[in-house]
Scaffold this motif. Sequence first.
Motif, PDB file in Angstrom:
ATOM      1  N   GLU A   1       0.828  -1.202   0.000  1.00 46.30           N
ATOM      2  CA  GLU A   1       0.000   0.000   0.000  1.00 46.30           C
ATOM      3  C   GLU A   1       0.866   1.257   0.000  1.00 46.30           C
ATOM      4  O   GLU A   1       0.574   2.223  -0.707  1.00 46.30           O
ATOM      5  N   LEU A   2       1.935   1.243   0.800  1.00 46.74           N
ATOM      6  CA  LEU A   2       2.842   2.390   0.871  1.00 46.74           C
ATOM      7  C   LEU A   2       3.496   2.650  -0.487  1.00 46.74           C
ATOM      8  O   LEU A   2       3.570   3.800  -0.941  1.00 46.74           O
ATOM      9  N   ALA A   3       3.962   1.605  -1.138  1.00 47.20           N
ATOM     10  CA  ALA A   3       4.596   1.768  -2.450  1.00 47.20           C
ATOM     11  C   ALA A   3       3.603   2.340  -3.460  1.00 47.20           C
ATOM     12  O   ALA A   3       3.945   3.242  -4.232  1.00 47.20           O
ATOM     13  N   ALA A   4       2.376   1.836  -3.457  1.00 39.64           N
ATOM     14  CA  ALA A   4       1.359   2.350  -4.377  1.00 39.64           C
ATOM     15  C   ALA A   4       1.045   3.813  -4.071  1.00 39.64           C
ATOM     16  O   ALA A   4       0.903   4.633  -4.988  1.00 39.64           O
TER      17      ALA A   4
ATOM     18  N   ALA B   1      -1.151   0.301 -14.609  1.00 39.25           N
ATOM     19  CA  ALA B   1      -0.424   1.529 -14.266  1.00 39.25           C
ATOM     20  C   ALA B   1       0.938   1.538 -14.953  1.00 39.25           C
ATOM     21  O   ALA B   1       1.368   2.574 -15.476  1.00 39.25           O
ATOM     22  N   VAL B   2       1.606   0.400 -14.965  1.00 37.46           N
ATOM     23  CA  VAL B   2       2.902   0.303 -15.648  1.00 37.46           C
ATOM     24  C   VAL B   2       2.736   0.633 -17.130  1.00 37.46           C
ATOM     25  O   VAL B   2       3.490   1.432 -17.694  1.00 37.46           O
TER      26      VAL B   2
ATOM     27  N   ILE C   1       7.774  -1.589  -9.389  1.00 39.34           N
ATOM     28  CA  ILE C   1       7.947  -2.086  -8.022  1.00 39.34           C
ATOM     29  C   ILE C   1       6.590  -2.433  -7.420  1.00 39.34           C
ATOM     30  O   ILE C   1       6.433  -3.507  -6.815  1.00 39.34           O
ATOM     31  N   VAL C   2       5.618  -1.566  -7.594  1.00 39.20           N
ATOM     32  CA  VAL C   2       4.264  -1.845  -7.077  1.00 39.20           C
ATOM     33  C   VAL C   2       3.726  -3.121  -7.705  1.00 39.20           C
ATOM     34  O   VAL C   2       3.192  -3.995  -7.018  1.00 39.20           O
TER      35      VAL C   2
ATOM     36  N   PHE D   1       5.512  -6.173  -6.212  1.00 46.21           N
ATOM     37  CA  PHE D   1       5.071  -6.466  -4.843  1.00 46.21           C
ATOM     38  C   PHE D   1       3.680  -7.099  -4.829  1.00 46.21           C
ATOM     39  O   PHE D   1       3.428  -8.030  -4.069  1.00 46.21           O
ATOM     40  N   THR D   2       2.781  -6.604  -5.674  1.00 43.72           N
ATOM     41  CA  THR D   2       1.432  -7.171  -5.677  1.00 43.72           C
ATOM     42  C   THR D   2       1.412  -8.578  -6.264  1.00 43.72           C
ATOM     43  O   THR D   2       0.494  -9.335  -6.000  1.00 43.72           O
ATOM     44  N   SER D   3       2.441  -8.929  -7.030  1.00 47.19           N
ATOM     45  CA  SER D   3       2.494 -10.276  -7.607  1.00 47.19           C
ATOM     46  C   SER D   3       2.898 -11.329  -6.573  1.00 47.19           C
ATOM     47  O   SER D   3       2.696 -12.523  -6.800  1.00 47.19           O
TER      48      SER D   3
END
Length: 190
Positions: free
Chosen positions: A77-80, A147-148, A181-182, A185-187
């Motif tokens: 969540e922080l990264a997003a 987003a990417v 990165i987001v 991490f979500t993967s």
Amino acid sequence: MGISCLTRNTYSILSLHLLLILIITPPSSSFTPTDIVTKETLNKLCSQSILYNRRFCIKWLSADNRTTSINFHGLMELAAEKAQAFGQENLELMNDFARISGKDKQFKNACVECVKGYDVAIKELELAKEFLRKRSFQQAFYAASKAVDYAYVCKDQFEGPSNEPPFVLDRSVKFITMCHIVRFFTSLFN
């Protein structure tokens, strides 16, 4: 009626992205969403081969004191959140450039396309955050993947010789890296 270059590029990016999803399966993770992030685990996460800028990942996330006091779910969540805030800054910058571009139509059009791409990427990061709050990691991954894709729109506008300030491309690449990165991490918890 022909297909615009932006449409072709978007479709090719989306097709390439889907192919990568099929080829690259997320690495098996020994982490759980409730594990607390430590400097060691952050180093391990940021060292994954799929993330091509380990130093940036560590520096970017370590700059926030919350990083090593939250769990992996909170880190996602922080990264997003951080990526979304940076994308919003880029969007506002490109809006300003479009407004003051004067008679340089090519530069103005590039800025407008950047704004459109950033706008969608930011909305997808917001969607990823909503899915993360619901612990719907797979849906968060799909949103982060979009987003990417849309983060690349601005970079594509300024590759090659152009008259934009040099930091525009640098900020675009940085935003793309944050979105990667987001997505990574979500993967982890799909």
